[in-house]
Design a protein around this motif. Sequence first.
Motif, PDB file in Angstrom:
ATOM      1  N   THR C  83      46.548  66.847  44.712  1.00 12.08           N
ATOM      2  CA  THR C  83      46.576  66.304  46.068  1.00 12.08           C
ATOM      3  C   THR C  83      47.368  65.011  46.177  1.00 12.08           C
ATOM      4  O   THR C  83      47.616  64.539  47.281  1.00 12.08           O
ATOM      5  CB  THR C  83      45.149  66.006  46.555  1.00 12.08           C
ATOM      6  OG1 THR C  83      44.621  64.966  45.740  1.00 12.08           O
ATOM      7  CG2 THR C  83      44.272  67.237  46.442  1.00 12.08           C
ATOM      8  N   GLY C  84      47.688  64.428  45.030  1.00  8.11           N
ATOM      9  CA  GLY C  84      48.428  63.184  45.071  1.00  8.11           C
ATOM     10  C   GLY C  84      47.602  61.987  45.515  1.00  8.11           C
ATOM     11  O   GLY C  84      48.117  60.899  45.688  1.00  8.11           O
ATOM     12  N   GLN C  85      46.308  62.210  45.720  1.00  8.57           N
ATOM     13  CA  GLN C  85      45.454  61.093  46.142  1.00  8.57           C
ATOM     14  C   GLN C  85      44.799  60.471  44.909  1.00  8.57           C
ATOM     15  O   GLN C  85      44.649  61.133  43.887  1.00  8.57           O
ATOM     16  CB  GLN C  85      44.367  61.577  47.102  1.00  8.57           C
ATOM     17  CG  GLN C  85      44.848  62.516  48.177  1.00  8.57           C
ATOM     18  CD  GLN C  85      45.936  61.907  49.051  1.00  8.57           C
ATOM     19  OE1 GLN C  85      45.782  60.805  49.556  1.00  8.57           O
ATOM     20  NE2 GLN C  85      47.062  62.608  49.174  1.00  8.57           N
ATOM     21  N   GLU C  90      38.591  60.765  45.785  1.00  8.03           N
ATOM     22  CA  GLU C  90      38.048  62.092  46.058  1.00  8.03           C
ATOM     23  C   GLU C  90      36.658  62.228  45.458  1.00  8.03           C
ATOM     24  O   GLU C  90      35.753  62.821  46.047  1.00  8.03           O
ATOM     25  CB  GLU C  90      38.976  63.165  45.482  1.00  8.03           C
ATOM     26  CG  GLU C  90      38.562  64.555  45.910  1.00  8.03           C
ATOM     27  CD  GLU C  90      39.553  65.630  45.508  1.00  8.03           C
ATOM     28  OE1 GLU C  90      40.720  65.302  45.242  1.00  8.03           O
ATOM     29  OE2 GLU C  90      39.134  66.794  45.448  1.00  8.03           O
TER      30      GLU C  90
END
Lengths: 302, 480, 313, 335, 372
Positions: C83-85, C90
Amino acid sequence: MSAELAPETTAEAVPRGRAVRRALGRYLRHPGLSLGLFVLVLLSFVAIAAPWLAPHGPTEADLMNTLAHPSGDYVLGTDQYGRDILSRLIWGARISLEVALAVVALSLTFGSLIGAIAGYAGGWLERTMMMGNDILLAFPGFLLALALVAARGSSLENVILAVSIAYTPRVAAVMRSVVITIRPRPFIEASRAIGMSSSRVLLRHVLPNALPPVIVVTTVSAATAILAEAGLSFLGLGVQPPTATWGNIISDGQGFITSNPLISLSAGLCIAITVIALNLLGDGLRDTLDPQMRRYTGERML
Amino acid sequence: AELRVRIGSDVGNLDPARIFGIENQTVASHVYNGLVKYDQATNKILPDLAESWSVSEDGTAYTFKLRDGVMFHKGYGQLTSDDVKFSLERVLNPDTKSRYAGQLAGVKGVEAPDPLTVRVVLEAPNAGLLNKLTDFNQGWIASRKAVTEIGDKQYAMQPVGTGPFVFDKWSPGNQVRVVANKDYFGGAPSLDAVTFRIIKDETAAAIALENGEIDVFFALQSPPVIDRLKKADGVTVMNRVANHTINLVLNQTVKPLDDIRVRKAIAYGINREALIAGYFKGTKAPGHSVITSSFPEYTEEVPQYAHDPEKAKALLKEAGQEGFELELITVGLSPYNELVIPMASDLEKVGIKTKITVLERGAYLQARGKGDIMTCITGIVGPPDPDSPLVSLYATKSFPPGMNTSRYDKADDLLASASAEQDPAKRTAIYQQVMSQTMEDVPVLPLYADQLFMAHSSKVKGLVQNSLFTVQAYTVSLEE
Amino acid sequence: MLRYTARRLLLMSITVIGMVTVVFFLLRAIPGDPASYMLGDYATEESVAALKAELGLDRPVWEQYLGFVKRALTGDLGTSVVTGQPAFDEVLESIPWSAALSVSGIVIAVLAGVPLGVMSAVRHGTFADLFIMFGALVGISFPVFWVGLVCILLLAHEVRLFPALGASSSTDFFTQVHHLMLPALVLGFSVAAYIARLTRSAMLEVLGQDFVRVARAMGVPERRIVYRLALRNALIPVLAVIGVTFAWSLGSAILVEAVFSRPGLGSMILKAVFARDYQLVQAGVFVLASAVVLVNTSLDIVYGWVDPRVSVS
Amino acid sequence: MSDGAVLAVRDLSTVFPSEAGPVTTVDGVSFSLGAGETLAVVGESGSGKTMTFLSVLRLVPPPGRVTGGEVLLEGADIAALPASEMRWIRGAGIAMVFQDPLTALNPVFTIGDQMLEVIRAHTAMSPRQARALALEVLERVHIPAPAKRIDDYPHQLSGGMRQRVLIAMAIALRPKVLIADEPTTALDVTVQAQILELLAELRSELGMGMVLITHDLGLVARYADRVAVMYAGRVVETSPIAQGFGRSRHPYTRSLFRSIPRLDLPADQPLTVIAGQPPDLARLPAGCAFEPRCFLGNGREDCRSERPALLPTTSDRHLSACPHWRALIDAEAGA
Amino acid sequence: MKPPADARSGGGEPLLRVEGLSKTFHDRRLFSRAGGAGVRAVDSVSFSLAAGETLGVVGETGSGKSTLGRLVLRLVEPSAGRIRFNGEDITALSQRQLRRMRQQVQMIFQDPYGSLDPRMSVGAIVAEPMIVHGLWHGGRDDRVLEVMRQVGLQAEHRNRYPHEFSGGQRQRIGIARAMALQPKLLVLDEPVSALDVSIQAQIINLLRELQQQADLGFLFIAHDLAVVRHVSNRVAVMYLGEIVEIGPRDALYSSPMHPYTVSLLSAVPVPTVDRERGRDRVVLHGEIGSATNLPSGCRFHPRCYKARLKAENPDVETVESQGERLPAACVLHQPRPVDAGDGHVAICHFPERGGDRSEVAVRAVESSRGAG
Ligand SMILES: Nc1ncnc2c1ncn2[C@@H]1O[C@H](COP(=O)(O)OP(=O)(O)OP(=O)(O)O)[C@@H](O)[C@H]1O
Ligand SMILES: Nc1ncnc2c1ncn2[C@@H]1O[C@H](COP(=O)(O)OP(=O)(O)OP(=O)(O)O)[C@@H](O)[C@H]1O
Ligand SMILES: [Mg+2]
Ligand SMILES: [Mg+2]
């Protein structure tokens, strides 16, 4: 003075054979134990005799007859592939019992060894071993099993391995706690006093005495092993299809719980019966395994 | 009003260059537009961001006229030809590591002569180009400004598009929410927001739908649940044949599958009719070739393999391969890992020993990438573009990397000529020739044509089902 | 006290570090890697290699480990490759979900299991005892996911007591609790049976001890003996296993979460394992380990409060 | 026999079912105890000393069962009381101090808590009043600084202190009868003396009847007024200490005396031993249970066939269950 | 009883010689409070023991008796000091040599049941030492039976399990196991404390007989002074890890020098009514001392009656201690050994000796002893 040393006669001499029979009788008189044992023997018989007992092949799909309701041909009906539920239950006994047995054997062997060595050695060895054990113990066991199956692919062997690895730290912890109660018991010191080496003391005295409570714990964990396999099946990581296991029968039947409740219910019942039998056996063993613990005969049934 | 849609698993990447999986695609389709789009009902190509387009004489240049005044969400400005150039070039750029670079493989360059004109220049004529530029995956247009400012990686879960809904919030494992884009060029949607609820279990989802906890049940697959919902009050079940078939891929480089008789024996040996009728309870359609009836190119005039165990046994005997062991390899996803079970049982009955290997996705991809697995079960989910399944499954350039796990090598010429053919009728004929030939050689055995089911409560109005594996809420309104 | 606290903190961090380390190496032993997972069907060897290099996966494992430790020490648990987060963000999202489910599950288990166990021990050998223990056995014999679904069918559909979905998007506390109840009950039920059995045997053991005989001989009413004098002793072994049970329940919670469509740490880690999202798994396990360790530590404190013999050291 | 007695027990029997059939652990026991009197009960391990008094309190652990007998507390039969009323007798009427102070206290409650539990089980005192009473009795059993100790947990106290706490608990309600079951066997010799002196002091202060269960004959000599000797679940001899001690009318008691090493006898002579092993209660012979080990009756036909009754000997306060008790006196005279 | 063995051991090396033996237990748990002094369970103990001789060791609980016994077999590692067995320094032996040494030094434990593995038959238990030391070559059955017979067990008992025996029989099994290797030295750690009086006598007699047959040295640990007197040639009294008094039995019992010995003697009840009644006892002050927290000066001073008697004497310099005035010497200084000759030694500042003998001591001895 020698008169006082005269041989004593408290209990009459019992021939060995009769003593064994008497002991056996004591086990069998324990209603829980004998019931548990009976059920397990029966289940094992069913598992072994599956090829002869099962009316159909466990993987034989009959797509013309999917989700059939019970009938003469299919006593418990069929699943969504048209496989005979009864036959799958019978064959499933094999895998499920195999999982349970193998998990118990593996976790018992390694767990007891780790626990016994740690508990008996004491000192830094115990501390490091138990630190590692605590780390594994802190893992949610099921998650650990899942990760391991994910890592190694889902097969019967891997499911067994994964569940065993998840259980071993528990057995080790129990074993260690039992061993540290045995370690200070005088007969251990007495064995050292006659010049026994540590490894011999461990094998001859510590392990045999620590095993009974651990065995009891593991009979219970055998039950959880069956359930763990079911859980893995539910997440698609159980034993490879089309092999029948009670776990994947339940998860197969999950989707048909309203239309064909018998599928999952019957497998659930099989698991329940096994679990109950194992628990009865475990409790029964606890009550009777120690020769000196005769006092509980029968009164602690569950 | 807020529409609550069930999706089967979590989203993770909404970046058009990297997007993957129907849940992501469903959410993204609300956020983005493409240059063109399929008509939801007929699969005809219609204008979307491009008002019109023209093709050069030689078929190597496509010029698109963009709609004026289209605004990106969240204040990222007006859509210009530069954004289109950026989006397409981004997919082509190897550094992006887009999984769709191959889709745009023949594109030589993208030019932006003025803010509202885009020209796509091809190396060779490709009659299927428009299919690649529809509003799906690589066809979705992102904002250069947004991607640059947000960051190439972080953009994955902070998408900015021009679509009817604006990405609002993702709660991992729970839901994704998009809210209405009041300034949408096609007019504001009637819904205020759409929440995509992640509900894995279909039975639970069905109950949630019946209880009114959700409005739309997307990706409905399980036959008993379909059956249940069909009977439920206040629930409508819709279905449509999808653009893909589910196929058994037979690797010709692995013995004895190199023998066409063995492959045919397998085709005859598997009772696909019973699979559809018995296991799927009629919720799937027969697959005659890998092109389903949703394609204009569809035909049933191809070699057929009706269930015939005797013939299968005879073929095996002829090939001297009675009792060989076939490994059925599949990814651990429903229904792939399920339908192999009756297949295996059928094959056992004609004397083929079968072993089922279910692999978890990561391991499956790795195994298939090696190219030496005996079989696999796969479907090419995508737009109604015949190239999509045919090239993916049969072109030699499609392995490695790609889906041609059967390592079929006899369709390359036909596929190339189809691409170059500008006349649609002739092109269709060539495609049908590909279908016949591949069904004769059976490197890939279509098991069934997928059929998409969706259920919604009676409150939901205006829901149209497409043949892609997505759901679109733009046209939907909720009745109180 | 200071030394004790320091010692506890050290032990806690060793466990957390140990768990994360185990997971780090375990992950790298899994076939498949984030690169090929991300690139999917069309991955070429070069593109996989390039992505691996970009993600630093081409370096020796121990080097990766050192890098990870170094970054972790600065509070950076990495970015999810999918997700690149930031991975930790998360994970943070799923903590409240997991905490709510596991804690309420355990609370329900204790609230139900302990009284049942006590009842059964007091009525030792009677029909009630048999009934409770039999019920407990049946309770642990059916897999949670199955029980969960049956509960949904019965309690959410037939009798519309609870919602079918175990999670709600609403921020309203009562709505959330309403959604939580059924999953918590199912999770709690599976553990309650275990706790009941444990309580029973602990209680039986305590009731056989000398001090109980003394209390009886002094005419203390039986109710006081059972529910006050004996129970506190019997709770000691029960407390001792709650920690392990908590860790275990975080695992079975995956199944409950799956049935009730609830997010949670376990499900998140599972998803991340499948996606080979190393950073996310590591961050998840870090949080999970911390939670387990934290729970165990607080249990130790409660333990010390219940059993004065251990608190002094 | 019960005239003036605070506690009189008649024909008390208790049976445990076992694999080998019912085992009578208390077999027709009778005795009485006067106010301010100390009755010592001696006998070897397993002879039923503890079980007798658990039967009196009706605290026999299941599956054991009191099968018969009368228990008169100040003349009232408590053997027939319903269980709910029996509770009021325990602690307030008859209190018992157990053998092992290490396990007799609840490890997870403070001693104050445990004392309060007992006091408030019998009185309507407020917690404050009960605490004051607890402090008072703790003081009385010579616990130094009771106000500080009352909030200690048992493990923070030494063995001797714990035993004193148990005694304090037992006397808090001023029971009529105090049963001390081997109150010092788990304690050290030097502490043992402290505890017994304390008990003797409390008995005379509070005027209780006291039962001292022990197998230390030295303690009997020092503290008891009367002694009852038990063997295999039966009382085989009772006598007042003043006349009977050392002039026993039962061969078992005789042998017991001769088998203990004593500081007051020359060290170099070997100890006389009682041959054989203690009897197995499940397989008692038909006759006298001591017969197989008896120097007097071993092999005698009447001893083997008939179970002797406890009958008066030279005085009606000195009873013996040996029909051949005269032989002992004759031997004494002969020596 | 044999003539005192001391006479014979006068010349050569005694069977066992212990010099300055100490053992401090440390709490070695991870991250425990380091630097704690530890438990000084045994503190500079010295004595010797000849073949055929019995040294009795008495003392209250926690005084280090068992630790001393364990040290002699090196079941725990000494912190300091030497143990010579037959002239050989046991403390320097390797584990392997040590195991061999244990053929000759055996131990019998207080708890006859606990010291037997409940899962082994009696025959196996008795045979085990021989197996361990490689003395088991098939047909040694006769040896097992012989040892069993020696301790009064029957041949048919060999297949039974410990729980099938009574306490006295169990202790016989323990003795048989120890005798199987024909040791030279037996350490008996409270071998009869757990037994009933009637059985206790059987075992004491048995031990005595075995000693006479094989010229065994006994280190006999017990807390019952009467029992110790009955079996010992010499007696050592321990208090908080130290031997506070050691001497020939009769000397020690008839003229104890250490106030602690006196208190012990006076506390032993005697089963004779006329003597027991009206006998004054030295009731010691306070509670049993603890080895974790040793008092300064003389370890016994917080409980000592003699110190208090002395403090009343104006000639004795006193100091304030725990709210009492006690002799400065007792509170501040370690006492030195006082030798009354014949190996009778006590460590005390004010030993009960000669003219300094207190009335209390005289009466304690008198009331505990036989008439005349
Ligand atoms: N719970 C029980 N079940 C069966 N038999 C029991 C039980 N408790 C005691 N007994 C038996 O009752 C008999 C009497 O026991 P009791 O405890 O009264 O002996 P005692 O004289 O007090 O011995 P001790 O000196 O060891 O305390 C013994 O033979 C014992 O085995
Ligand atoms: N393994 C050990 N670790 C720590 N401390 C110990 C250990 N063994 C004994 N001690 C301590 O050493 C001291 C002496 O113990 P020891 O067992 O030798 O006494 P004892 O005289 O035999 O007492 P008892 O009469 O109770 O058997 C005690 O304070 C005890 O707590
Ligand atoms: Mg008793
Ligand atoms: Mg000791």
